[in-house]
Design an enzyme around this catalytic site. Structure first.
Site, short mmCIF file in Angstrom:
data_model
loop_
_atom_site.label_atom_id
_atom_site.label_comp_id
_atom_site.label_asym_id
_atom_site.label_seq_id
_atom_site.Cartn_x
_atom_site.Cartn_y
_atom_site.Cartn_z
CE1 TYR A 54 -3.99 1.80 0.17
CE2 TYR A 54 -3.29 2.97 1.91
CZ TYR A 54 -4.33 2.71 1.05
OH TYR A 54 -5.15 3.69 0.71
CG ASN A 125 -15.12 1.88 0.34
OD1 ASN A 125 -13.82 2.20 -0.25
ND2 ASN A 125 -15.43 0.72 0.63
CB SER A 152 -16.54 -2.22 -5.31
OG SER A 152 -16.84 -0.91 -5.71
N GLY A 240 -8.09 2.69 -8.07
CA GLY A 240 -7.80 1.36 -7.54
C GLY A 240 -7.44 0.67 -8.72
N GLY A 241 -6.68 -0.43 -8.33
CA GLY A 241 -5.96 -1.29 -9.37
C GLY A 241 -6.24 -2.75 -8.94
CG MET A 242 -9.84 -3.82 -7.59
SD MET A 242 -9.52 -4.16 -5.85
CE MET A 242 -9.67 -5.68 -5.43
CG PHE A 264 -9.69 10.48 -5.69
CD1 PHE A 264 -9.69 11.97 -5.04
CD2 PHE A 264 -10.30 9.91 -4.63
CE1 PHE A 264 -10.41 12.38 -3.77
CE2 PHE A 264 -10.88 10.07 -3.37
CZ PHE A 264 -10.81 11.38 -2.98
N1 NAP Z 1 -8.04 5.69 -3.87
C1 NAP Z 1 -8.54 5.79 -2.73
O1 NAP Z 1 -8.74 6.63 -1.92
C2 NAP Z 1 -9.62 4.63 -2.56
C3 NAP Z 1 -10.64 4.65 -1.37
C4 NAP Z 1 -11.37 3.44 -1.36
C5 NAP Z 1 -11.31 2.66 -1.99
N2 NAP Z 1 -10.38 2.15 -3.14
C6 NAP Z 1 -10.30 1.38 -4.18
O2 NAP Z 1 -11.55 1.21 -4.49
C7 NAP Z 1 -11.83 -0.25 -5.13
C8 NAP Z 1 -13.07 -0.67 -4.41
O3 NAP Z 1 -13.04 -0.90 -2.89
P1 NAP Z 1 -14.20 -1.31 -2.09
O4 NAP Z 1 -13.65 -1.43 -0.67
O5 NAP Z 1 -15.32 -0.67 -2.56
O6 NAP Z 1 -13.98 -2.75 -2.71
P2 NAP Z 1 -14.99 -4.16 -2.25
O7 NAP Z 1 -16.38 -3.74 -1.86
O8 NAP Z 1 -14.27 -4.91 -1.34
O9 NAP Z 1 -15.17 -4.74 -3.57
C9 NAP Z 1 -13.99 -5.37 -4.36
C10 NAP Z 1 -14.24 -5.34 -6.03
O10 NAP Z 1 -13.27 -5.44 -6.68
C11 NAP Z 1 -13.66 -6.37 -7.70
N3 NAP Z 1 -12.42 -7.16 -7.96
C12 NAP Z 1 -11.70 -7.73 -7.17
N4 NAP Z 1 -10.74 -8.36 -7.82
C13 NAP Z 1 -10.84 -8.15 -9.36
C14 NAP Z 1 -10.19 -8.37 -10.49
N5 NAP Z 1 -9.27 -9.03 -10.25
N6 NAP Z 1 -10.78 -8.22 -11.38
C15 NAP Z 1 -11.91 -7.43 -11.52
N7 NAP Z 1 -12.55 -7.01 -10.58
C16 NAP Z 1 -11.94 -7.35 -9.30
C17 NAP Z 1 -14.66 -7.25 -7.13
O11 NAP Z 1 -15.50 -7.86 -8.20
P3 NAP Z 1 -16.11 -9.50 -7.75
O12 NAP Z 1 -17.40 -8.99 -6.68
O13 NAP Z 1 -16.58 -9.45 -9.07
O14 NAP Z 1 -15.16 -10.07 -7.08
C18 NAP Z 1 -15.64 -6.26 -6.38
O15 NAP Z 1 -16.43 -5.36 -7.27
C19 NAP Z 1 -10.33 -1.02 -4.51
O16 NAP Z 1 -9.65 -1.12 -5.56
C20 NAP Z 1 -9.88 0.07 -3.38
O17 NAP Z 1 -8.54 -0.35 -3.04
C21 NAP Z 1 -9.67 3.36 -3.26
#
Ligand code: NAP
Length: 331
Positions: A54, A125, A152, A240-242, A264
């Site tokens: 991270y 989130n 997500s 994000g970069g899943m 962001f």
């Molecule tokens: N930059 C920021 O400040 C910030 C803040 C918050 C969150 N984020 C990012 O936002 C994203 C979502 O976070 P969250 O907490 O809302 O997630 P979450 O509810 O835990 O859900 C994870 C999501 O990622 C998908 N996913 C996981 N692995 C994948 C892959 N290899 N290919 C395609 N899709 C994949 C899942 O799809 P399935 O259901 O199909 O498995 C699900 O839609 C994450 O990347 C997180 O790090 C960033």
């Protein structure tokens, strides 16, 4: 008093490095509050922190978790700001612990009337969806947005807020059969498989309208296709970069369509915002939870003692929503 804390002493896979440590908890000193965990939520970024990938890492040993709420069980001499029974946000570096004592002024208050599972995930989130929808493009009612990982928690919040603002959303997911119904019930207009040809399909569903804002948390092919869908001068925000791949940019959309790519990070927004800006936004987020605009789905709940299983569940693909860890410590 002995308490338990889910900690890691080295970075690595949660299954290998997480352990339930026993710690000593004292009485709250002057100016301090004793707060017990009630609910916490697990995020992809928790896994990144424990794994060492991270953007911001902790000194070791570290307590796992980033986001949760607790209940004030006792206050030390001179504390006026908090009372027994108040709900507060757990300090970000001490979430997955039975309880802790800390300076009462450092706890952020949280409304006690919201369901504890939603209250515990109100600080990362929902604000991410909120800021991305508000800060990058001057969106007007009737405009379209597009997002991947729409199921997500961030995606669900973006759907709810888009509907609240009179916007339309195109939502890309891996499992349409599972998510089309729930996401449409939250206000999604279009739900499509994040596959080969979504960009050929959605024009017919939007009356030809193209999205002005894209939300990308996947990367790889998904974001390349998203960029191809964008309206002229549209903005794709990567947060994000899943898939862990580089975000690559199709050159023609840069030149001929003036599509731009932004990044962001909520942490950065928080560091640059004033306390007043943070407070105003958080107040609005809590109102949106109260109204049901933000109502993130939950996959399962685990007691703190079963924290390792909770992390296993959080790592699994195709979850039904967020994994929650609960605490029941009392004095
Ligand atoms: N930059 C920021 O400040 C910030 C803040 C918050 C969150 N984020 C990012 O936002 C994203 C979502 O976070 P969250 O907490 O809302 O997630 P979450 O509810 O835990 O859900 C994870 C999501 O990622 C998908 N996913 C996981 N692995 C994948 C892959 N290899 N290919 C395609 N899709 C994949 C899942 O799809 P399935 O259901 O199909 O498995 C699900 O839609 C994450 O990347 C997180 O790090 C960033």
């Amino acid at each position: 008093m002995e308490i338990k804390a889910l900690r890691y002493h080295e970075t690595g896979k949660p299954a290998d490095v997480l352990q339930l440590d026993t710690l000593e908890l004292g009485q709250p000193g002057p100016g301090e509050a004793l707060v017990a965990l009630r609910a916490a939520v697990l995020h992809p970024s928790d896994l990144g922190m424990i794994g060492g990938s991270y953007g911001r890492l902790r000194d070791l040993p570290a307590v796992a978790g980033r986001e949760g709420v607790g209940e004030v069980l006792a206050v030390g001499e001179g504390v006026k700001r908090l009372s027994i029974g108040d709900r507060v946000r757990m300090p970000e570096e001490s979430v997955l612990v039975d309880a802790l004592c800390a300076n009462a002024d450092d706890f952020e208050k949280a409304p006690a009337d919201l369901p504890v599972e939603q209250a515990c995930m109100a600080f990362i989130n929902p604000p991410t969806a909120y800021r991305i929808l508000k800060d990058f493009v001057d969106l007007k009612p009737g405009d379209w947005i597009i997002q991947n990982a729409a199921n997500s928690a961030v995606g669900q919040c973006a759907i709810g807020l888009a509907k609240e603002l009179g916007l339309h959303s195109i939502n890309l997911v891996r499992d349409v059969a599972k998510w089309e119904g729930p996401l449409k019930a939250m206000g999604a207009d279009v739900v499509l498989a994040d596959g080969e040809d979504f960009f050929k399909q959605f024009g017919a569903l939007t009356g030809g309208a193209k999205p002005k804002l894209g939300l990308n948390s996947i990367g790889g092919d998904s974001v390349i296709k998203m960029i191809r869908c964008m309206a002229e001068s549209g903005v794709v925000v990567t947060f994000g970069g899943m898939v862990g791949d580089k975000v690559r940019f199709p050159t023609r959309n840069l030149i001929f369509d003036d599509v731009s790519l932004r990044g962001f990070w909520m942490d950065r927004w928080g560091r640059n915002a004033t306390a007043e800006q943070r407070g105003e936004m958080q107040h609005e987020i809590h109102e949106l939870i109260r109204k049901g605009v933000f109502n993130m789905t939950i996959a399962g709940k685990y007691a703190l003692a079963d924290g390792k299983q909770a992390f296993e569940a959080a790592q699994a693909g195709s979850r039904d929503g967020k994994v929650i860890v609960t605490g029941d410590f009392t004095l």
